[in-house]
Design a protein around this motif. Structure first.
Motif, PDB file in Angstrom:
ATOM      1  N   ARG A 135     -37.123  -0.829  -1.423  1.00 59.72           N
ATOM      2  CA  ARG A 135     -36.878  -1.219  -2.821  1.00 59.72           C
ATOM      3  C   ARG A 135     -37.790  -0.451  -3.770  1.00 59.72           C
TER       4      ARG A 135
ATOM      5  N   ALA B  73     -36.965   3.201  -3.957  1.00 59.25           N
ATOM      6  CA  ALA B  73     -35.769   3.420  -4.779  1.00 59.25           C
ATOM      7  C   ALA B  73     -36.113   3.306  -6.259  1.00 59.25           C
ATOM      8  N   CYS B  74     -36.907   2.307  -6.607  1.00 58.45           N
ATOM      9  CA  CYS B  74     -37.295   2.129  -8.011  1.00 58.45           C
ATOM     10  C   CYS B  74     -38.095   3.336  -8.503  1.00 58.45           C
TER      11      CYS B  74
ATOM     12  N   THR C  20     -38.058   6.419  -7.383  1.00 58.67           N
ATOM     13  CA  THR C  20     -37.225   7.621  -7.458  1.00 58.67           C
ATOM     14  C   THR C  20     -36.259   7.572  -8.645  1.00 58.67           C
TER      15      THR C  20
ATOM     16  N   LEU D 286     -29.454  -2.318  -7.530  1.00 57.32           N
ATOM     17  CA  LEU D 286     -29.752  -1.813  -6.183  1.00 57.32           C
ATOM     18  C   LEU D 286     -28.843  -2.484  -5.157  1.00 57.32           C
TER      19      LEU D 286
ATOM     20  N   PHE E 285     -27.009   1.834  -7.358  1.00 56.94           N
ATOM     21  CA  PHE E 285     -27.879   2.721  -6.582  1.00 56.94           C
ATOM     22  C   PHE E 285     -27.994   2.238  -5.135  1.00 56.94           C
TER      23      PHE E 285
ATOM     24  N   MET F 137     -29.883   1.546  -2.334  1.00 53.80           N
ATOM     25  CA  MET F 137     -31.304   1.414  -2.005  1.00 53.80           C
ATOM     26  C   MET F 137     -31.573   1.717  -0.537  1.00 53.80           C
TER      27      MET F 137
ATOM     28  N   SER G 141     -29.148   9.887  -0.670  1.00 53.70           N
ATOM     29  CA  SER G 141     -30.558   9.625  -1.023  1.00 53.70           C
ATOM     30  C   SER G 141     -30.929   8.155  -0.853  1.00 53.70           C
ATOM     31  N   ALA G 142     -30.441   7.545   0.212  1.00 53.84           N
ATOM     32  CA  ALA G 142     -30.758   6.139   0.515  1.00 53.84           C
ATOM     33  C   ALA G 142     -31.782   6.075   1.652  1.00 53.84           C
ATOM     34  N   TRP G 143     -32.545   5.034   1.639  1.00 53.10           N
ATOM     35  CA  TRP G 143     -33.522   4.761   2.706  1.00 53.10           C
ATOM     36  C   TRP G 143     -32.754   4.341   3.961  1.00 53.10           C
TER      37      TRP G 143
END
Length: 496
Positions: A159, A162-163, A165, A186, A241, A243, A271-273
Protein backbone atom coordinates in the motif's frame (compact mmCIF):
# COMPACT_ATOMS: atom_id res chain seq x y z
CA UNK A 1 6.78 -16.93 46.30
CA UNK A 2 10.33 -16.32 45.10
CA UNK A 3 10.86 -20.07 44.78
CA UNK A 4 8.78 -19.92 41.61
CA UNK A 5 11.09 -17.44 39.88
CA UNK A 6 13.50 -19.06 37.42
CA UNK A 7 17.03 -18.10 38.44
CA UNK A 8 20.31 -19.51 39.75
CA UNK A 9 18.73 -20.61 43.04
CA UNK A 10 15.81 -22.50 41.48
CA UNK A 11 17.56 -24.39 38.68
CA UNK A 12 16.87 -27.76 40.31
CA UNK A 13 13.16 -26.96 40.80
CA UNK A 14 13.02 -25.88 37.15
CA UNK A 15 14.62 -29.12 36.02
CA UNK A 16 12.28 -31.30 38.10
CA UNK A 17 9.13 -29.38 37.17
CA UNK A 18 9.80 -29.29 33.44
CA UNK A 19 10.85 -32.95 33.43
CA UNK A 20 7.58 -33.91 35.12
CA UNK A 21 5.64 -31.94 32.51
CA UNK A 22 7.60 -33.55 29.68
CA UNK A 23 7.01 -36.99 31.19
CA UNK A 24 3.26 -36.43 31.25
CA UNK A 25 3.17 -35.27 27.64
CA UNK A 26 5.40 -38.16 26.56
CA UNK A 27 3.06 -40.60 28.28
CA UNK A 28 0.10 -39.10 26.42
CA UNK A 29 1.89 -39.27 23.09
CA UNK A 30 2.84 -42.90 23.70
CA UNK A 31 -0.68 -44.00 24.59
CA UNK A 32 -2.91 -41.81 22.38
CA UNK A 33 -5.16 -44.05 20.32
CA UNK A 34 -7.39 -41.39 18.76
CA UNK A 35 -6.85 -37.78 17.65
CA UNK A 36 -9.04 -36.67 20.56
CA UNK A 37 -11.56 -38.02 23.03
CA UNK A 38 -14.70 -36.60 21.43
CA UNK A 39 -15.57 -34.57 24.52
CA UNK A 40 -18.14 -31.82 23.95
CA UNK A 41 -18.10 -28.16 24.97
CA UNK A 42 -21.02 -28.80 27.32
CA UNK A 43 -19.03 -31.50 29.10
CA UNK A 44 -15.70 -29.72 29.44
CA UNK A 45 -16.69 -26.08 29.97
CA UNK A 46 -18.27 -26.60 33.44
CA UNK A 47 -15.12 -28.39 34.63
CA UNK A 48 -12.84 -25.54 33.59
CA UNK A 49 -15.25 -22.82 34.68
CA UNK A 50 -15.56 -24.51 38.06
CA UNK A 51 -11.88 -24.08 38.91
CA UNK A 52 -11.19 -21.35 41.46
CA UNK A 53 -8.25 -19.43 40.02
CA UNK A 54 -7.88 -17.48 43.26
CA UNK A 55 -7.02 -20.68 45.18
CA UNK A 56 -3.61 -21.89 43.93
CA UNK A 57 -2.58 -25.53 44.16
CA UNK A 58 0.90 -24.65 45.38
CA UNK A 59 3.11 -26.96 43.35
CA UNK A 60 3.60 -28.10 39.78
CA UNK A 61 2.76 -31.75 40.46
CA UNK A 62 -0.74 -30.88 41.60
CA UNK A 63 -1.22 -28.41 38.75
CA UNK A 64 -0.06 -30.97 36.18
CA UNK A 65 -2.42 -33.56 37.62
CA UNK A 66 -5.28 -31.08 37.25
CA UNK A 67 -4.09 -30.19 33.76
CA UNK A 68 -4.53 -33.80 32.78
CA UNK A 69 -8.28 -33.43 33.35
CA UNK A 70 -8.77 -30.01 31.79
CA UNK A 71 -6.41 -30.18 28.82
CA UNK A 72 -4.04 -33.07 28.20
CA UNK A 73 -6.66 -35.82 28.22
CA UNK A 74 -8.95 -34.09 25.71
CA UNK A 75 -6.50 -32.12 23.57
CA UNK A 76 -6.49 -32.61 19.82
CA UNK A 77 -3.27 -34.48 19.03
CA UNK A 78 -2.00 -33.56 15.59
CA UNK A 79 0.61 -36.32 15.64
CA UNK A 80 -2.11 -38.96 15.32
CA UNK A 81 -2.27 -40.38 11.77
CA UNK A 82 -6.04 -39.89 11.59
CA UNK A 83 -5.91 -36.19 12.28
CA UNK A 84 -6.70 -35.03 8.74
CA UNK A 85 -8.29 -31.70 9.56
CA UNK A 86 -6.69 -28.28 9.25
CA UNK A 87 -3.18 -27.16 8.36
CA UNK A 88 -1.75 -28.43 11.64
CA UNK A 89 1.40 -30.50 11.37
CA UNK A 90 3.02 -32.97 13.73
CA UNK A 91 6.13 -31.25 15.06
CA UNK A 92 9.74 -32.38 14.92
CA UNK A 93 11.61 -32.98 18.15
CA UNK A 94 14.50 -30.56 17.43
CA UNK A 95 11.98 -27.72 17.19
CA UNK A 96 10.38 -28.72 20.48
CA UNK A 97 13.83 -28.61 22.09
CA UNK A 98 14.21 -25.10 20.71
CA UNK A 99 10.80 -24.14 22.11
CA UNK A 100 11.83 -25.32 25.59
CA UNK A 101 15.08 -23.37 25.48
CA UNK A 102 13.52 -20.16 24.19
CA UNK A 103 10.72 -20.25 26.79
CA UNK A 104 13.20 -20.51 29.65
CA UNK A 105 15.65 -17.88 28.42
CA UNK A 106 12.75 -15.67 27.26
CA UNK A 107 14.63 -13.45 24.82
CA UNK A 108 12.63 -10.67 23.22
CA UNK A 109 13.54 -10.14 19.59
CA UNK A 110 12.65 -6.45 19.34
CA UNK A 111 16.05 -4.98 20.23
CA UNK A 112 19.65 -6.10 20.20
CA UNK A 113 20.11 -5.45 23.91
CA UNK A 114 17.30 -7.95 24.70
CA UNK A 115 18.42 -10.77 22.43
CA UNK A 116 22.05 -10.55 21.19
CA UNK A 117 22.58 -13.93 19.48
CA UNK A 118 18.85 -14.33 18.95
CA UNK A 119 18.86 -11.30 16.66
CA UNK A 120 21.71 -12.70 14.59
CA UNK A 121 20.17 -16.17 14.39
CA UNK A 122 16.85 -14.75 13.17
CA UNK A 123 18.64 -12.59 10.59
CA UNK A 124 20.67 -15.58 9.41
CA UNK A 125 17.49 -17.64 8.92
CA UNK A 126 15.81 -14.78 7.04
CA UNK A 127 18.83 -14.65 4.72
CA UNK A 128 18.72 -18.43 4.31
CA UNK A 129 15.05 -18.34 3.38
CA UNK A 130 15.37 -15.45 0.94
CA UNK A 131 18.19 -17.30 -0.81
CA UNK A 132 16.02 -20.41 -1.06
CA UNK A 133 13.32 -18.25 -2.65
CA UNK A 134 15.79 -16.42 -4.90
CA UNK A 135 14.87 -12.86 -3.94
CA UNK A 136 18.37 -11.46 -4.47
CA UNK A 137 21.09 -9.80 -2.46
CA UNK A 138 18.98 -6.87 -1.25
CA UNK A 139 16.30 -9.10 0.30
CA UNK A 140 15.30 -9.07 3.95
CA UNK A 141 12.37 -9.93 6.18
CA UNK A 142 11.08 -10.58 9.66
CA UNK A 143 9.58 -13.45 11.64
CA UNK A 144 5.87 -13.05 12.44
CA UNK A 145 3.13 -14.81 14.38
CA UNK A 146 1.60 -16.48 11.33
CA UNK A 147 0.42 -16.23 7.74
CA UNK A 148 -2.32 -13.68 8.43
CA UNK A 149 0.14 -11.27 10.03
CA UNK A 150 2.68 -11.90 7.28
CA UNK A 151 0.09 -11.17 4.59
CA UNK A 152 -1.04 -8.03 6.41
CA UNK A 153 2.53 -6.80 6.78
CA UNK A 154 3.27 -7.42 3.10
CA UNK A 155 0.13 -5.59 1.97
CA UNK A 156 0.93 -2.67 4.29
CA UNK A 157 4.26 -2.32 2.47
CA UNK A 158 2.52 -2.71 -0.90
CA UNK A 159 0.00 0.00 0.00
CA UNK A 160 2.64 2.50 1.03
CA UNK A 161 4.83 1.70 -1.97
CA UNK A 162 1.84 2.25 -4.26
CA UNK A 163 1.06 5.55 -2.54
CA UNK A 164 4.66 6.70 -2.79
CA UNK A 165 4.90 5.80 -6.49
CA UNK A 166 1.54 7.19 -7.61
CA UNK A 167 1.83 10.39 -5.60
CA UNK A 168 5.33 11.04 -6.97
CA UNK A 169 4.08 10.44 -10.51
CA UNK A 170 1.22 12.89 -9.92
CA UNK A 171 3.59 15.47 -8.45
CA UNK A 172 5.92 15.15 -11.45
CA UNK A 173 2.89 15.85 -13.65
CA UNK A 174 2.04 18.92 -11.61
CA UNK A 175 -1.01 17.34 -9.96
CA UNK A 176 -1.48 17.42 -6.21
CA UNK A 177 -2.72 14.10 -4.83
CA UNK A 178 -3.09 13.29 -1.13
CA UNK A 179 -2.91 9.85 0.41
CA UNK A 180 -6.50 10.20 1.61
CA UNK A 181 -7.60 10.81 -1.98
CA UNK A 182 -5.57 7.90 -3.30
CA UNK A 183 -6.52 5.12 -0.86
CA UNK A 184 -10.07 4.58 -2.22
CA UNK A 185 -8.58 4.06 -5.69
CA UNK A 186 -6.18 1.25 -4.76
CA UNK A 187 -7.07 -2.31 -5.73
CA UNK A 188 -5.77 -5.73 -4.70
CA UNK A 189 -6.19 -8.75 -6.97
CA UNK A 190 -6.29 -12.31 -5.68
CA UNK A 191 -7.94 -15.59 -6.61
CA UNK A 192 -11.29 -16.90 -5.42
CA UNK A 193 -9.36 -19.63 -3.60
CA UNK A 194 -6.94 -17.37 -1.72
CA UNK A 195 -6.80 -16.92 2.05
CA UNK A 196 -9.38 -14.72 3.78
CA UNK A 197 -6.59 -12.67 5.37
CA UNK A 198 -6.26 -10.77 2.09
CA UNK A 199 -9.75 -9.31 2.56
CA UNK A 200 -9.18 -8.71 6.27
CA UNK A 201 -5.90 -6.96 5.56
CA UNK A 202 -7.57 -4.65 3.04
CA UNK A 203 -10.14 -3.67 5.64
CA UNK A 204 -7.53 -3.08 8.35
CA UNK A 205 -5.41 -1.02 5.96
CA UNK A 206 -8.28 1.41 5.43
CA UNK A 207 -9.03 0.25 1.90
CA UNK A 208 -12.22 -1.69 2.64
CA UNK A 209 -13.23 -5.16 1.58
CA UNK A 210 -14.37 -3.77 -1.75
CA UNK A 211 -10.77 -2.97 -2.68
CA UNK A 212 -10.13 -6.69 -3.23
CA UNK A 213 -10.95 -7.97 -6.72
CA UNK A 214 -11.51 -11.74 -6.69
CA UNK A 215 -10.21 -13.45 -9.80
CA UNK A 216 -11.85 -16.75 -10.82
CA UNK A 217 -9.88 -19.99 -10.75
CA UNK A 218 -9.45 -22.57 -13.51
CA UNK A 219 -10.44 -26.23 -13.30
CA UNK A 220 -7.31 -26.94 -11.25
CA UNK A 221 -8.27 -24.21 -8.76
CA UNK A 222 -5.41 -21.92 -9.86
CA UNK A 223 -5.86 -18.23 -10.59
CA UNK A 224 -7.08 -17.67 -14.15
CA UNK A 225 -4.44 -15.28 -15.43
CA UNK A 226 -6.43 -14.42 -18.58
CA UNK A 227 -9.10 -12.94 -16.32
CA UNK A 228 -6.43 -11.28 -14.17
CA UNK A 229 -5.05 -9.57 -17.27
CA UNK A 230 -8.49 -8.22 -18.14
CA UNK A 231 -9.13 -7.04 -14.58
CA UNK A 232 -5.80 -5.22 -14.47
CA UNK A 233 -6.64 -3.47 -17.74
CA UNK A 234 -10.11 -2.53 -16.44
CA UNK A 235 -8.51 -1.12 -13.32
CA UNK A 236 -6.39 1.29 -15.33
CA UNK A 237 -9.29 2.18 -17.64
CA UNK A 238 -11.41 3.16 -14.63
CA UNK A 239 -8.75 5.47 -13.22
CA UNK A 240 -7.90 3.05 -10.41
CA UNK A 241 -4.48 1.80 -9.34
CA UNK A 242 -3.40 -1.87 -9.07
CA UNK A 243 -1.74 -1.86 -5.68
CA UNK A 244 -0.91 -5.56 -5.49
CA UNK A 245 -1.57 -8.99 -6.89
CA UNK A 246 -1.61 -11.73 -4.26
CA UNK A 247 -0.68 -15.10 -5.74
CA UNK A 248 -1.11 -18.22 -3.64
CA UNK A 249 1.42 -21.04 -3.53
CA UNK A 250 -0.69 -23.64 -1.77
CA UNK A 251 -4.30 -22.61 -1.27
CA UNK A 252 -5.82 -23.64 2.05
CA UNK A 253 -8.53 -25.79 0.49
CA UNK A 254 -6.85 -27.29 -2.56
CA UNK A 255 -3.12 -26.81 -2.13
CA UNK A 256 -3.17 -25.29 -5.62
CA UNK A 257 -0.31 -23.10 -6.81
CA UNK A 258 -1.16 -20.11 -8.95
CA UNK A 259 0.76 -19.61 -12.25
CA UNK A 260 3.58 -17.60 -10.69
CA UNK A 261 5.64 -16.80 -13.84
CA UNK A 262 2.61 -15.39 -15.69
CA UNK A 263 1.47 -13.42 -12.63
CA UNK A 264 4.99 -12.00 -12.33
CA UNK A 265 4.83 -10.85 -15.95
CA UNK A 266 1.46 -9.16 -15.47
CA UNK A 267 2.43 -7.41 -12.24
CA UNK A 268 5.57 -6.04 -13.87
CA UNK A 269 3.56 -4.86 -16.86
CA UNK A 270 1.09 -3.00 -14.64
CA UNK A 271 3.62 -1.80 -12.02
CA UNK A 272 1.83 -3.72 -9.25
CA UNK A 273 3.39 -5.28 -6.18
CA UNK A 274 3.57 -9.08 -6.40
CA UNK A 275 2.98 -10.88 -3.12
CA UNK A 276 3.13 -14.66 -2.91
CA UNK A 277 1.29 -16.27 -0.02
CA UNK A 278 3.33 -19.46 0.35
CA UNK A 279 2.23 -20.09 3.93
CA UNK A 280 1.34 -23.67 3.01
CA UNK A 281 3.55 -24.39 0.00
CA UNK A 282 6.78 -23.05 1.50
CA UNK A 283 7.86 -26.60 2.33
CA UNK A 284 8.60 -26.97 -1.38
CA UNK A 285 11.57 -24.65 -0.81
CA UNK A 286 13.36 -27.58 0.83
CA UNK A 287 11.82 -30.42 -1.18
CA UNK A 288 14.53 -32.58 -2.77
CA UNK A 289 12.19 -33.40 -5.68
CA UNK A 290 9.55 -30.67 -6.13
CA UNK A 291 11.20 -27.25 -5.77
CA UNK A 292 10.25 -26.54 -9.40
CA UNK A 293 6.58 -26.20 -8.37
CA UNK A 294 7.51 -22.79 -6.95
CA UNK A 295 9.21 -21.55 -10.12
CA UNK A 296 8.38 -17.87 -10.50
CA UNK A 297 8.33 -17.11 -6.78
CA UNK A 298 11.74 -15.48 -7.18
CA UNK A 299 10.04 -12.57 -8.98
CA UNK A 300 7.89 -11.68 -5.95
CA UNK A 301 8.19 -8.38 -4.12
CA UNK A 302 7.17 -10.14 -0.90
CA UNK A 303 6.55 -13.69 0.25
CA UNK A 304 4.75 -15.25 3.21
CA UNK A 305 6.09 -18.52 4.62
CA UNK A 306 4.65 -20.51 7.51
CA UNK A 307 7.28 -22.81 8.93
CA UNK A 308 4.60 -24.08 11.33
CA UNK A 309 2.84 -25.76 8.42
CA UNK A 310 5.12 -27.55 6.00
CA UNK A 311 8.40 -27.24 7.96
CA UNK A 312 6.85 -29.21 10.87
CA UNK A 313 7.46 -26.44 13.43
CA UNK A 314 5.40 -25.75 16.56
CA UNK A 315 3.07 -22.74 16.39
CA UNK A 316 4.01 -20.04 15.91
CA UNK A 317 6.71 -19.73 13.28
CA UNK A 318 6.15 -17.61 10.18
CA UNK A 319 8.03 -15.00 8.22
CA UNK A 320 7.44 -12.23 5.72
CA UNK A 321 10.23 -11.74 3.21
CA UNK A 322 10.81 -8.83 0.81
CA UNK A 323 12.90 -8.36 -2.32
CA UNK A 324 13.96 -4.82 -1.36
CA UNK A 325 14.93 -4.27 2.26
CA UNK A 326 14.25 -0.54 1.95
CA UNK A 327 10.51 -1.18 1.70
CA UNK A 328 10.54 -2.42 5.29
CA UNK A 329 11.04 1.20 6.36
CA UNK A 330 7.31 1.76 5.82
CA UNK A 331 6.81 0.03 9.19
CA UNK A 332 9.72 1.73 10.97
CA UNK A 333 9.24 4.01 13.94
CA UNK A 334 12.05 5.18 16.21
CA UNK A 335 11.11 5.44 19.89
CA UNK A 336 13.60 7.21 22.12
CA UNK A 337 13.27 4.65 24.92
CA UNK A 338 13.66 1.61 22.67
CA UNK A 339 15.30 2.08 19.27
CA UNK A 340 16.36 5.71 18.86
CA UNK A 341 17.49 6.77 15.41
CA UNK A 342 21.12 6.96 16.52
CA UNK A 343 21.12 3.16 16.93
CA UNK A 344 20.44 2.70 13.23
CA UNK A 345 23.25 5.14 12.47
CA UNK A 346 25.52 3.08 14.73
CA UNK A 347 24.44 -0.09 12.87
CA UNK A 348 22.93 -1.70 15.96
CA UNK A 349 20.58 -4.42 14.63
CA UNK A 350 17.19 -3.79 16.21
CA UNK A 351 14.61 -6.09 14.63
CA UNK A 352 11.76 -3.84 15.80
CA UNK A 353 12.87 -1.45 13.05
CA UNK A 354 11.37 -3.94 10.55
CA UNK A 355 8.46 -5.40 12.50
CA UNK A 356 4.87 -4.41 13.16
CA UNK A 357 5.23 -6.15 16.52
CA UNK A 358 7.35 -4.87 19.38
CA UNK A 359 7.87 -7.68 21.87
CA UNK A 360 8.45 -10.85 19.85
CA UNK A 361 9.29 -14.43 20.80
CA UNK A 362 12.49 -16.05 19.57
CA UNK A 363 10.53 -18.37 17.28
CA UNK A 364 13.46 -18.56 14.89
CA UNK A 365 15.31 -20.78 17.36
CA UNK A 366 12.98 -23.68 16.61
CA UNK A 367 13.82 -23.59 12.91
CA UNK A 368 17.52 -23.11 13.70
CA UNK A 369 17.58 -26.26 15.83
CA UNK A 370 15.66 -28.16 13.17
CA UNK A 371 18.09 -27.26 10.40
CA UNK A 372 21.15 -27.88 12.56
CA UNK A 373 19.93 -31.37 13.53
CA UNK A 374 17.86 -32.58 10.55
CA UNK A 375 19.02 -30.42 7.69
CA UNK A 376 16.89 -28.86 4.96
CA UNK A 377 16.70 -32.07 2.93
CA UNK A 378 15.45 -33.91 6.00
CA UNK A 379 12.55 -31.50 6.41
CA UNK A 380 11.85 -31.48 2.69
CA UNK A 381 11.75 -35.26 2.49
CA UNK A 382 9.01 -35.31 5.14
CA UNK A 383 6.96 -32.86 3.07
CA UNK A 384 7.59 -34.99 -0.01
CA UNK A 385 6.15 -37.96 1.87
CA UNK A 386 2.82 -36.25 2.52
CA UNK A 387 2.63 -35.05 -1.09
CA UNK A 388 3.16 -38.65 -2.22
CA UNK A 389 0.48 -39.73 0.26
CA UNK A 390 -1.98 -37.21 -1.18
CA UNK A 391 -1.40 -38.57 -4.68
CA UNK A 392 -2.04 -42.10 -3.42
CA UNK A 393 -5.08 -40.88 -1.46
CA UNK A 394 -6.46 -39.30 -4.60
CA UNK A 395 -6.31 -42.70 -6.29
CA UNK A 396 -8.10 -44.29 -3.32
CA UNK A 397 -10.95 -41.76 -3.42
CA UNK A 398 -11.37 -41.77 -7.20
CA UNK A 399 -11.63 -45.56 -7.10
CA UNK A 400 -14.36 -45.41 -4.43
CA UNK A 401 -17.83 -45.02 -6.02
CA UNK A 402 -19.19 -43.49 -2.79
CA UNK A 403 -17.15 -40.32 -3.25
CA UNK A 404 -16.17 -37.75 -5.83
CA UNK A 405 -13.00 -35.67 -5.56
CA UNK A 406 -12.74 -32.12 -6.88
CA UNK A 407 -9.22 -31.93 -8.26
CA UNK A 408 -5.99 -33.89 -8.34
CA UNK A 409 -3.76 -32.42 -5.60
CA UNK A 410 -0.66 -30.37 -6.30
CA UNK A 411 0.43 -30.57 -2.69
CA UNK A 412 -1.31 -32.48 0.10
CA UNK A 413 -5.01 -31.65 0.38
CA UNK A 414 -7.94 -33.63 -0.98
CA UNK A 415 -11.40 -32.07 -1.30
CA UNK A 416 -14.15 -34.62 -1.84
CA UNK A 417 -17.83 -35.34 -1.31
CA UNK A 418 -20.01 -38.29 -0.38
CA UNK A 419 -22.29 -39.08 -3.33
CA UNK A 420 -24.84 -41.87 -2.82
CA UNK A 421 -26.20 -43.63 -5.85
CA UNK A 422 -29.77 -42.63 -5.05
CA UNK A 423 -31.33 -39.35 -6.16
CA UNK A 424 -30.97 -37.22 -3.03
CA UNK A 425 -32.11 -33.58 -2.81
CA UNK A 426 -29.15 -31.21 -3.01
CA UNK A 427 -29.88 -29.58 0.35
CA UNK A 428 -30.09 -32.95 2.09
CA UNK A 429 -26.84 -34.06 0.48
CA UNK A 430 -25.13 -30.94 1.83
CA UNK A 431 -26.48 -31.73 5.29
CA UNK A 432 -25.11 -35.26 4.99
CA UNK A 433 -21.56 -33.93 4.48
CA UNK A 434 -21.90 -31.65 7.51
CA UNK A 435 -23.38 -34.42 9.65
CA UNK A 436 -20.69 -36.92 8.69
CA UNK A 437 -17.91 -34.53 9.63
CA UNK A 438 -19.56 -33.55 12.92
CA UNK A 439 -20.38 -37.15 13.89
CA UNK A 440 -16.83 -38.26 13.10
CA UNK A 441 -15.39 -35.50 15.25
CA UNK A 442 -17.75 -36.35 18.11
CA UNK A 443 -16.62 -39.96 17.98
CA UNK A 444 -12.98 -38.96 18.36
CA UNK A 445 -12.00 -41.60 15.79
CA UNK A 446 -10.67 -39.08 13.28
CA UNK A 447 -10.73 -35.39 12.40
CA UNK A 448 -11.44 -34.06 8.91
CA UNK A 449 -12.11 -30.56 7.63
CA UNK A 450 -14.90 -29.18 5.49
CA UNK A 451 -15.39 -26.41 2.97
CA UNK A 452 -17.69 -25.16 0.24
CA UNK A 453 -17.03 -25.58 -3.47
CA UNK A 454 -19.30 -23.78 -5.91
CA UNK A 455 -21.87 -23.36 -3.15
CA UNK A 456 -21.92 -27.03 -2.14
CA UNK A 457 -20.63 -28.65 1.04
CA UNK A 458 -17.50 -30.77 0.71
CA UNK A 459 -15.18 -32.68 3.01
CA UNK A 460 -11.43 -32.22 3.12
CA UNK A 461 -8.35 -34.20 4.08
CA UNK A 462 -5.35 -32.03 4.95
CA UNK A 463 -2.42 -34.42 4.89
CA UNK A 464 0.63 -33.23 6.82
CA UNK A 465 1.58 -36.35 8.74
CA UNK A 466 4.09 -38.75 7.16
CA UNK A 467 2.80 -41.42 9.57
CA UNK A 468 -0.63 -41.42 7.90
CA UNK A 469 -1.15 -44.26 5.43
CA UNK A 470 -3.59 -45.02 2.62
CA UNK A 471 -5.10 -47.58 5.01
CA UNK A 472 -5.90 -44.68 7.38
CA UNK A 473 -7.46 -42.76 4.51
CA UNK A 474 -9.58 -45.74 3.47
CA UNK A 475 -10.70 -46.33 7.07
CA UNK A 476 -11.75 -42.70 7.52
CA UNK A 477 -13.66 -42.81 4.23
CA UNK A 478 -15.56 -45.84 5.54
CA UNK A 479 -16.40 -43.98 8.76
CA UNK A 480 -17.58 -40.91 6.86
CA UNK A 481 -19.70 -42.98 4.48
CA UNK A 482 -21.31 -44.83 7.39
CA UNK A 483 -22.25 -41.58 9.15
CA UNK A 484 -23.57 -40.03 5.93
CA UNK A 485 -25.55 -43.11 4.97
CA UNK A 486 -27.12 -43.34 8.40
CA UNK A 487 -28.09 -39.67 8.28
CA UNK A 488 -29.60 -39.96 4.80
CA UNK A 489 -31.44 -43.17 5.68
CA UNK A 490 -33.06 -41.59 8.71
CA UNK A 491 -33.80 -38.30 6.92
CA UNK A 492 -35.32 -39.91 3.84
CA UNK A 493 -37.45 -42.20 6.02
CA UNK A 494 -38.88 -39.15 7.79
CA UNK A 495 -39.59 -37.39 4.47
CA UNK A 496 -41.43 -40.44 3.14
Amino acid sequence: MRQHLLNETTADIYRRSVTEGVDRVAAKLATTERPHTGISVDELAPVINGIDLDTPLGDSSAALAELEDVYLRDAVYFHHPRYLGHLNCPVVIPAVVGEAVMAAVNSSLDTWDQSIGGTLIERRLIDWTTRRIGLGENADGIFTSGGSQSNFHALLLARDEACRTVMKRAMDAGVGLTKAELLPKLRIFTSDASHFSVQKSAAMLGLGYEAVISVPVDRNRRMDTSVLALELENCAAEGLFPMAVVATAGTTDFGSIDPLPEIARLTAEHSAWMHVDAAYGCGLLVSPTRRHLLDGIEHADSVTVDYHKSFFQPVSSSAMLVRDRDTLKHATYHADYLNPRRMAEERIPNQVDKSIQTTRRFDALKLWMTLRIMGADGVGSLFDEVIDLAAAGYDVITADPRFEVVVEPQISTLVFRFVPGDDVPAELLDEAQLHARKALFASGEAVVAGTKVDGKQYLKFTLLNPQTTTADIAAVLDLLAAHAEQFLGESLAVHH
